[in-house]
Design a protein around this motif. Structure first.
Motif, PDB file in Angstrom:
ATOM      1  N   ALA A  16       0.502  49.941  27.243  1.00 49.68           N
ATOM      2  CA  ALA A  16      -0.400  48.785  27.354  1.00 49.68           C
ATOM      3  C   ALA A  16      -1.833  49.159  26.988  1.00 49.68           C
ATOM      4  O   ALA A  16      -2.601  48.297  26.569  1.00 49.68           O
ATOM      5  CB  ALA A  16      -0.350  48.212  28.764  1.00 49.68           C
ATOM      6  N   LEU A  17      -2.190  50.428  27.129  1.00 47.21           N
ATOM      7  CA  LEU A  17      -3.554  50.845  26.807  1.00 47.21           C
ATOM      8  C   LEU A  17      -3.744  51.116  25.314  1.00 47.21           C
ATOM      9  O   LEU A  17      -4.864  51.334  24.869  1.00 47.21           O
ATOM     10  CB  LEU A  17      -3.932  52.093  27.612  1.00 47.21           C
ATOM     11  N   ALA A  18      -2.666  51.097  24.555  1.00 47.70           N
ATOM     12  CA  ALA A  18      -2.750  51.409  23.126  1.00 47.70           C
ATOM     13  C   ALA A  18      -3.127  50.205  22.274  1.00 47.70           C
ATOM     14  O   ALA A  18      -3.502  50.361  21.116  1.00 47.70           O
ATOM     15  CB  ALA A  18      -1.419  51.984  22.630  1.00 47.70           C
ATOM     16  N   THR A  19      -3.042  49.006  22.844  1.00 43.39           N
ATOM     17  CA  THR A  19      -3.403  47.815  22.083  1.00 43.39           C
ATOM     18  C   THR A  19      -4.713  47.250  22.622  1.00 43.39           C
ATOM     19  O   THR A  19      -5.034  47.404  23.806  1.00 43.39           O
ATOM     20  CB  THR A  19      -2.318  46.722  22.207  1.00 43.39           C
ATOM     21  N   THR A  20      -5.446  46.593  21.763  1.00 42.58           N
ATOM     22  CA  THR A  20      -6.715  45.993  22.172  1.00 42.58           C
ATOM     23  C   THR A  20      -6.490  44.967  23.275  1.00 42.58           C
ATOM     24  O   THR A  20      -7.214  44.953  24.278  1.00 42.58           O
ATOM     25  CB  THR A  20      -7.406  45.335  20.955  1.00 42.58           C
ATOM     26  N   ALA A  25      -6.787  43.458  28.945  1.00 45.63           N
ATOM     27  CA  ALA A  25      -6.154  42.907  30.154  1.00 45.63           C
ATOM     28  C   ALA A  25      -6.278  43.900  31.316  1.00 45.63           C
ATOM     29  O   ALA A  25      -6.605  43.503  32.441  1.00 45.63           O
ATOM     30  CB  ALA A  25      -4.686  42.590  29.893  1.00 45.63           C
ATOM     31  N   PHE A  26      -6.054  45.176  31.045  1.00 48.09           N
ATOM     32  CA  PHE A  26      -6.195  46.192  32.085  1.00 48.09           C
ATOM     33  C   PHE A  26      -7.639  46.230  32.589  1.00 48.09           C
ATOM     34  O   PHE A  26      -7.887  46.261  33.788  1.00 48.09           O
ATOM     35  CB  PHE A  26      -5.777  47.566  31.556  1.00 48.09           C
ATOM     36  N   GLY A  31     -11.814  45.090  36.861  1.00 48.50           N
ATOM     37  CA  GLY A  31     -13.248  44.867  36.943  1.00 48.50           C
ATOM     38  C   GLY A  31     -14.090  45.718  36.010  1.00 48.50           C
ATOM     39  O   GLY A  31     -15.258  45.963  36.278  1.00 48.50           O
ATOM     40  N   LEU A  32     -13.504  46.150  34.924  1.00 49.96           N
ATOM     41  CA  LEU A  32     -14.243  46.940  33.934  1.00 49.96           C
ATOM     42  C   LEU A  32     -14.870  45.957  32.952  1.00 49.96           C
ATOM     43  O   LEU A  32     -14.177  45.294  32.200  1.00 49.96           O
ATOM     44  CB  LEU A  32     -13.314  47.917  33.207  1.00 49.96           C
ATOM     45  N   VAL A  38     -15.021  51.137  27.896  1.00 51.58           N
ATOM     46  CA  VAL A  38     -13.607  51.355  28.190  1.00 51.58           C
ATOM     47  C   VAL A  38     -12.942  52.036  26.999  1.00 51.58           C
ATOM     48  O   VAL A  38     -12.226  53.031  27.161  1.00 51.58           O
ATOM     49  CB  VAL A  38     -12.898  50.028  28.558  1.00 51.58           C
ATOM     50  N   LYS A  39     -13.190  51.525  25.798  1.00 52.80           N
ATOM     51  CA  LYS A  39     -12.603  52.140  24.594  1.00 52.80           C
ATOM     52  C   LYS A  39     -13.079  53.577  24.433  1.00 52.80           C
ATOM     53  O   LYS A  39     -12.303  54.471  24.121  1.00 52.80           O
ATOM     54  CB  LYS A  39     -12.961  51.336  23.347  1.00 52.80           C
TER      55      LYS A  39
END
Length: 181
Positions: A16-20, A25-26, A31-32, A38-39
């Protein structure tokens, strides 16, 4: 913690962290608020995830590799905690002043681990022992000895593999094969 660990589905390879969209969403759920930060800090988020996965796998009896511990320690050191006390003397761990986004998330997770370790629930957050799963789950069994996220799937697969291995080794050895003398 479990939410972060489960952003990677080991069986399918879906991260899930590999897609924009997945990363956004994460970030939103946790709350980020600074997408670029984040990227930029994604490698630290992934190191945190994998370090937590290794630590939770240790709760099923698999030792944490030294490299994974070193990576996790390095990420956690960049997210200091502060101990505060309220009027009633209740102690609370919180991210140090000035932490935002990924370091603040890391500090919140570290505080949650510290609290869970003190109340005994940390050892019940586990990662499935099945190498093709590694899903994080909370062990609610009375004895706290679960090794798989789902006995009907991962546990059955593991037991079937062990059974087949015993049958195969018994057939090769000649002795121990049912019905032969």
């Amino acid at each position: 913690m479990r939410d972060l660990i489960n952003t990677l589905d080991v069986e399918t390879g879906a991260d899930a962290l590999a897609t924009t969209a997945g990363l956004a969403a994460f970030a939103h759920r946790h709350g980020l608020t600074e997408p670029e930060a984040v990227k930029r800090n994604l490698p630290d988020i992934v190191r945190l995830r994998e370090g937590l996965r290794a630590a939770c796998l240790a709760h099923t009896g698999t030792p944490v590799p030294e490299e994974a511990l070193a990576e996790l320690d390095a990420v956690l050191r960049r997210a200091p905690l502060t101990l505060t006390l309220d009027e009633e003397g209740t102690a609370t761990l919180a991210p140090a002043d000035g932490l935002t986004d990924v370091p603040a998330l890391t500090a919140r997770i570290a505080a949650a681990v510290a609290v869970a370790a003190s109340d005994g629930t940390w050892r019940r957050l586990k990662v499935c022992e099945a190498p093709d799963c590694r899903w994080a789950y909370y062990d609610r069994s009375p004895a706290g000895r679960r090794r798989w996220c789902d006995m009907a799937v991962c546990g059955s697969r593991a037991k079937m593999r062990a059974y087949r291995a015993r049958r195969t080794s018994g057939a090769r050895g000649g002795s121990g094969t049912p019905g032969r003398t």
